[in-house]
Design a protein around this motif. Structure first.
Motif: not given
Length: 366
Positions: A83-85, A39, A33-34, A30, A76, A37
């Protein structure tokens, strides 16, 4: 958490490594991913409010884990949140022993507000010690959940059947709580994604539902130290060859051990101790072969002989518990049996003979 790495001792470290290893993988994934991308959006008001509703129910937070959860800020940015997006995807409140020395962490109800986080992938409130109330039925709303860990609290009530809605779940840890009732058959609906189950150290009763044996990608199944009963179904063989750990010790199981245990060809820990199993030790267990590291059959009502081929088949066996049964005849000789002491065979088993026990008389030799 239960399980035994060798006869008479706890395998807490083994299980802890499995838990932490998987949890680390999930959290690192995770974080990656964060990092990729970023936040870039504030979390929605509904998700902020869901977290604040959980905080509002908490009566004690001695280590200040929720201290920066303030309504006027972006959730977030709060501690223990990822968080993601702009959507909350992880809430991990596991205590950090390097900072939490109080022995008591969050105190209050688990509640259902956290079930209003639709993108949540990791929910870990384990080892809080004092979270109370039931596991909410609304847990089934978290359709993206990968990791659910609420172990080692004071949660009560039954496991909601809605856990079967968590089709992406690969880690399920509800044990270490005084939860009651049966294991819901809907657990089988989770399907192929599920790898890890810990429901032990609880007050669960009844049989293991047949649907659980359909979870053919399980690697770890911990059901120890509860009130489960009935026979162990031959369907347990369906859990091979992916299963690495099977621990159903300290329950109320009865009947014979199924020969299909021999299909669990990847198991390194097989613990069925402290139940009321009867009959002989299935020779088919030898089919597991050198992968079996720890075999615990002690404190049952097993009769007959120790299958002599075990000495040649179970060459990787490093821990053995057969004490507290009614076994007879010669102990298999040669490695690995030559390395086991008296405690692996006694007390109990007055008819056993051969090293490390007194030699067999001629009329008892095979």
């Amino acid at each position: 958490m239960g399980g035994r790495l060798y006869s008479g001792s706890s395998s807490t470290m083994t299980e802890l490594l499995l838990v932490l290893g998987f949890g680390f993988w999930v959290i690192q994934s995770i974080v990656a991913v964060k990092a990729d991308g970023g936040t870039t959006h504030e979390c929605p008001a509904a998700e902020r409010d869901a977290l604040l509703a959980f905080k509002a129910g908490i009566k004690e937070d001695p280590s200040g884990q929720l201290s920066n959860w303030v309504a006027s800020t972006d959730c977030c940015t709060w501690s223990n949140i990822l968080c993601r997006d702009g959507h909350v995807i992880s809430l991990d409140l596991r205590p950090d022993p390097a900072f939490d020395n109080s022995g008591i962490f969050l105190t209050g109800p688990l509640g259902s507000s956290l079930c209003n986080l639709p993108e949540l992938e990791v929910l870990d409130v384990s080892e809080m010690q004092n979270l109370t109330g039931p596991i909410p039925t609304a847990i089934g709303n978290l359709k993206n959940l990968l990791h659910l860990d609420v172990r080692d609290n004071k949660l009560t009530g039954s496991i909601p059947s809605t856990v079967g809605n968590l089709k992406k779940l690969n880690f399920l840890s509800l044990g270490g709580n005084p939860i009651t009732g049966v294991i819901p058959s809907s657990i089988g609906n989770i399907g192929a994604s599920l790898n890890y189950i810990f429901l032990g150290d609880s007050s669960l009763s009844g049989i293991i539902p047949n649907s659980l044996y359909g979870l053919t990608n399980l690697t770890d199944l911990f059901l120890e130290n509860s009130r489960l009963s009935g026979p162990l179904s031959p369907l347990v063989g369906n859990l091979g060859p992916t299963l690495l750990v099977l621990d159903i010790s300290s329950n109320k199981f009865t009947g014979p051990l199924p020969s299909t245990l021999g299909k669990l060809t990847s198991v390194f820990l097989l613990d069925v101790s402290s139940n009321s199993f009867i009959g002989s030790i299935p020779p088919s267990i030898g089919n597991i072969g050198h992968t079996l590291f720890n075999l615990e059959l002690y404190n049952n009502k097993l009769t007959g002989t120790i299958p002599p081929k075990f000495a040649k088949q179970l060459t990787g066996l490093a821990a053995l518990g057969l004490q507290g049964n009614l076994l007879t005849g010669p102990i298999p000789q040669g490695a690995p049996f030559s390395s086991f002491g008296v405690d692996s065979f006694t007390p109990g088993n007055p008819g056993l003979c051969g090293h490390p026990l007194p030699a067999c008389s001629k009329h008892r030799k095979l």
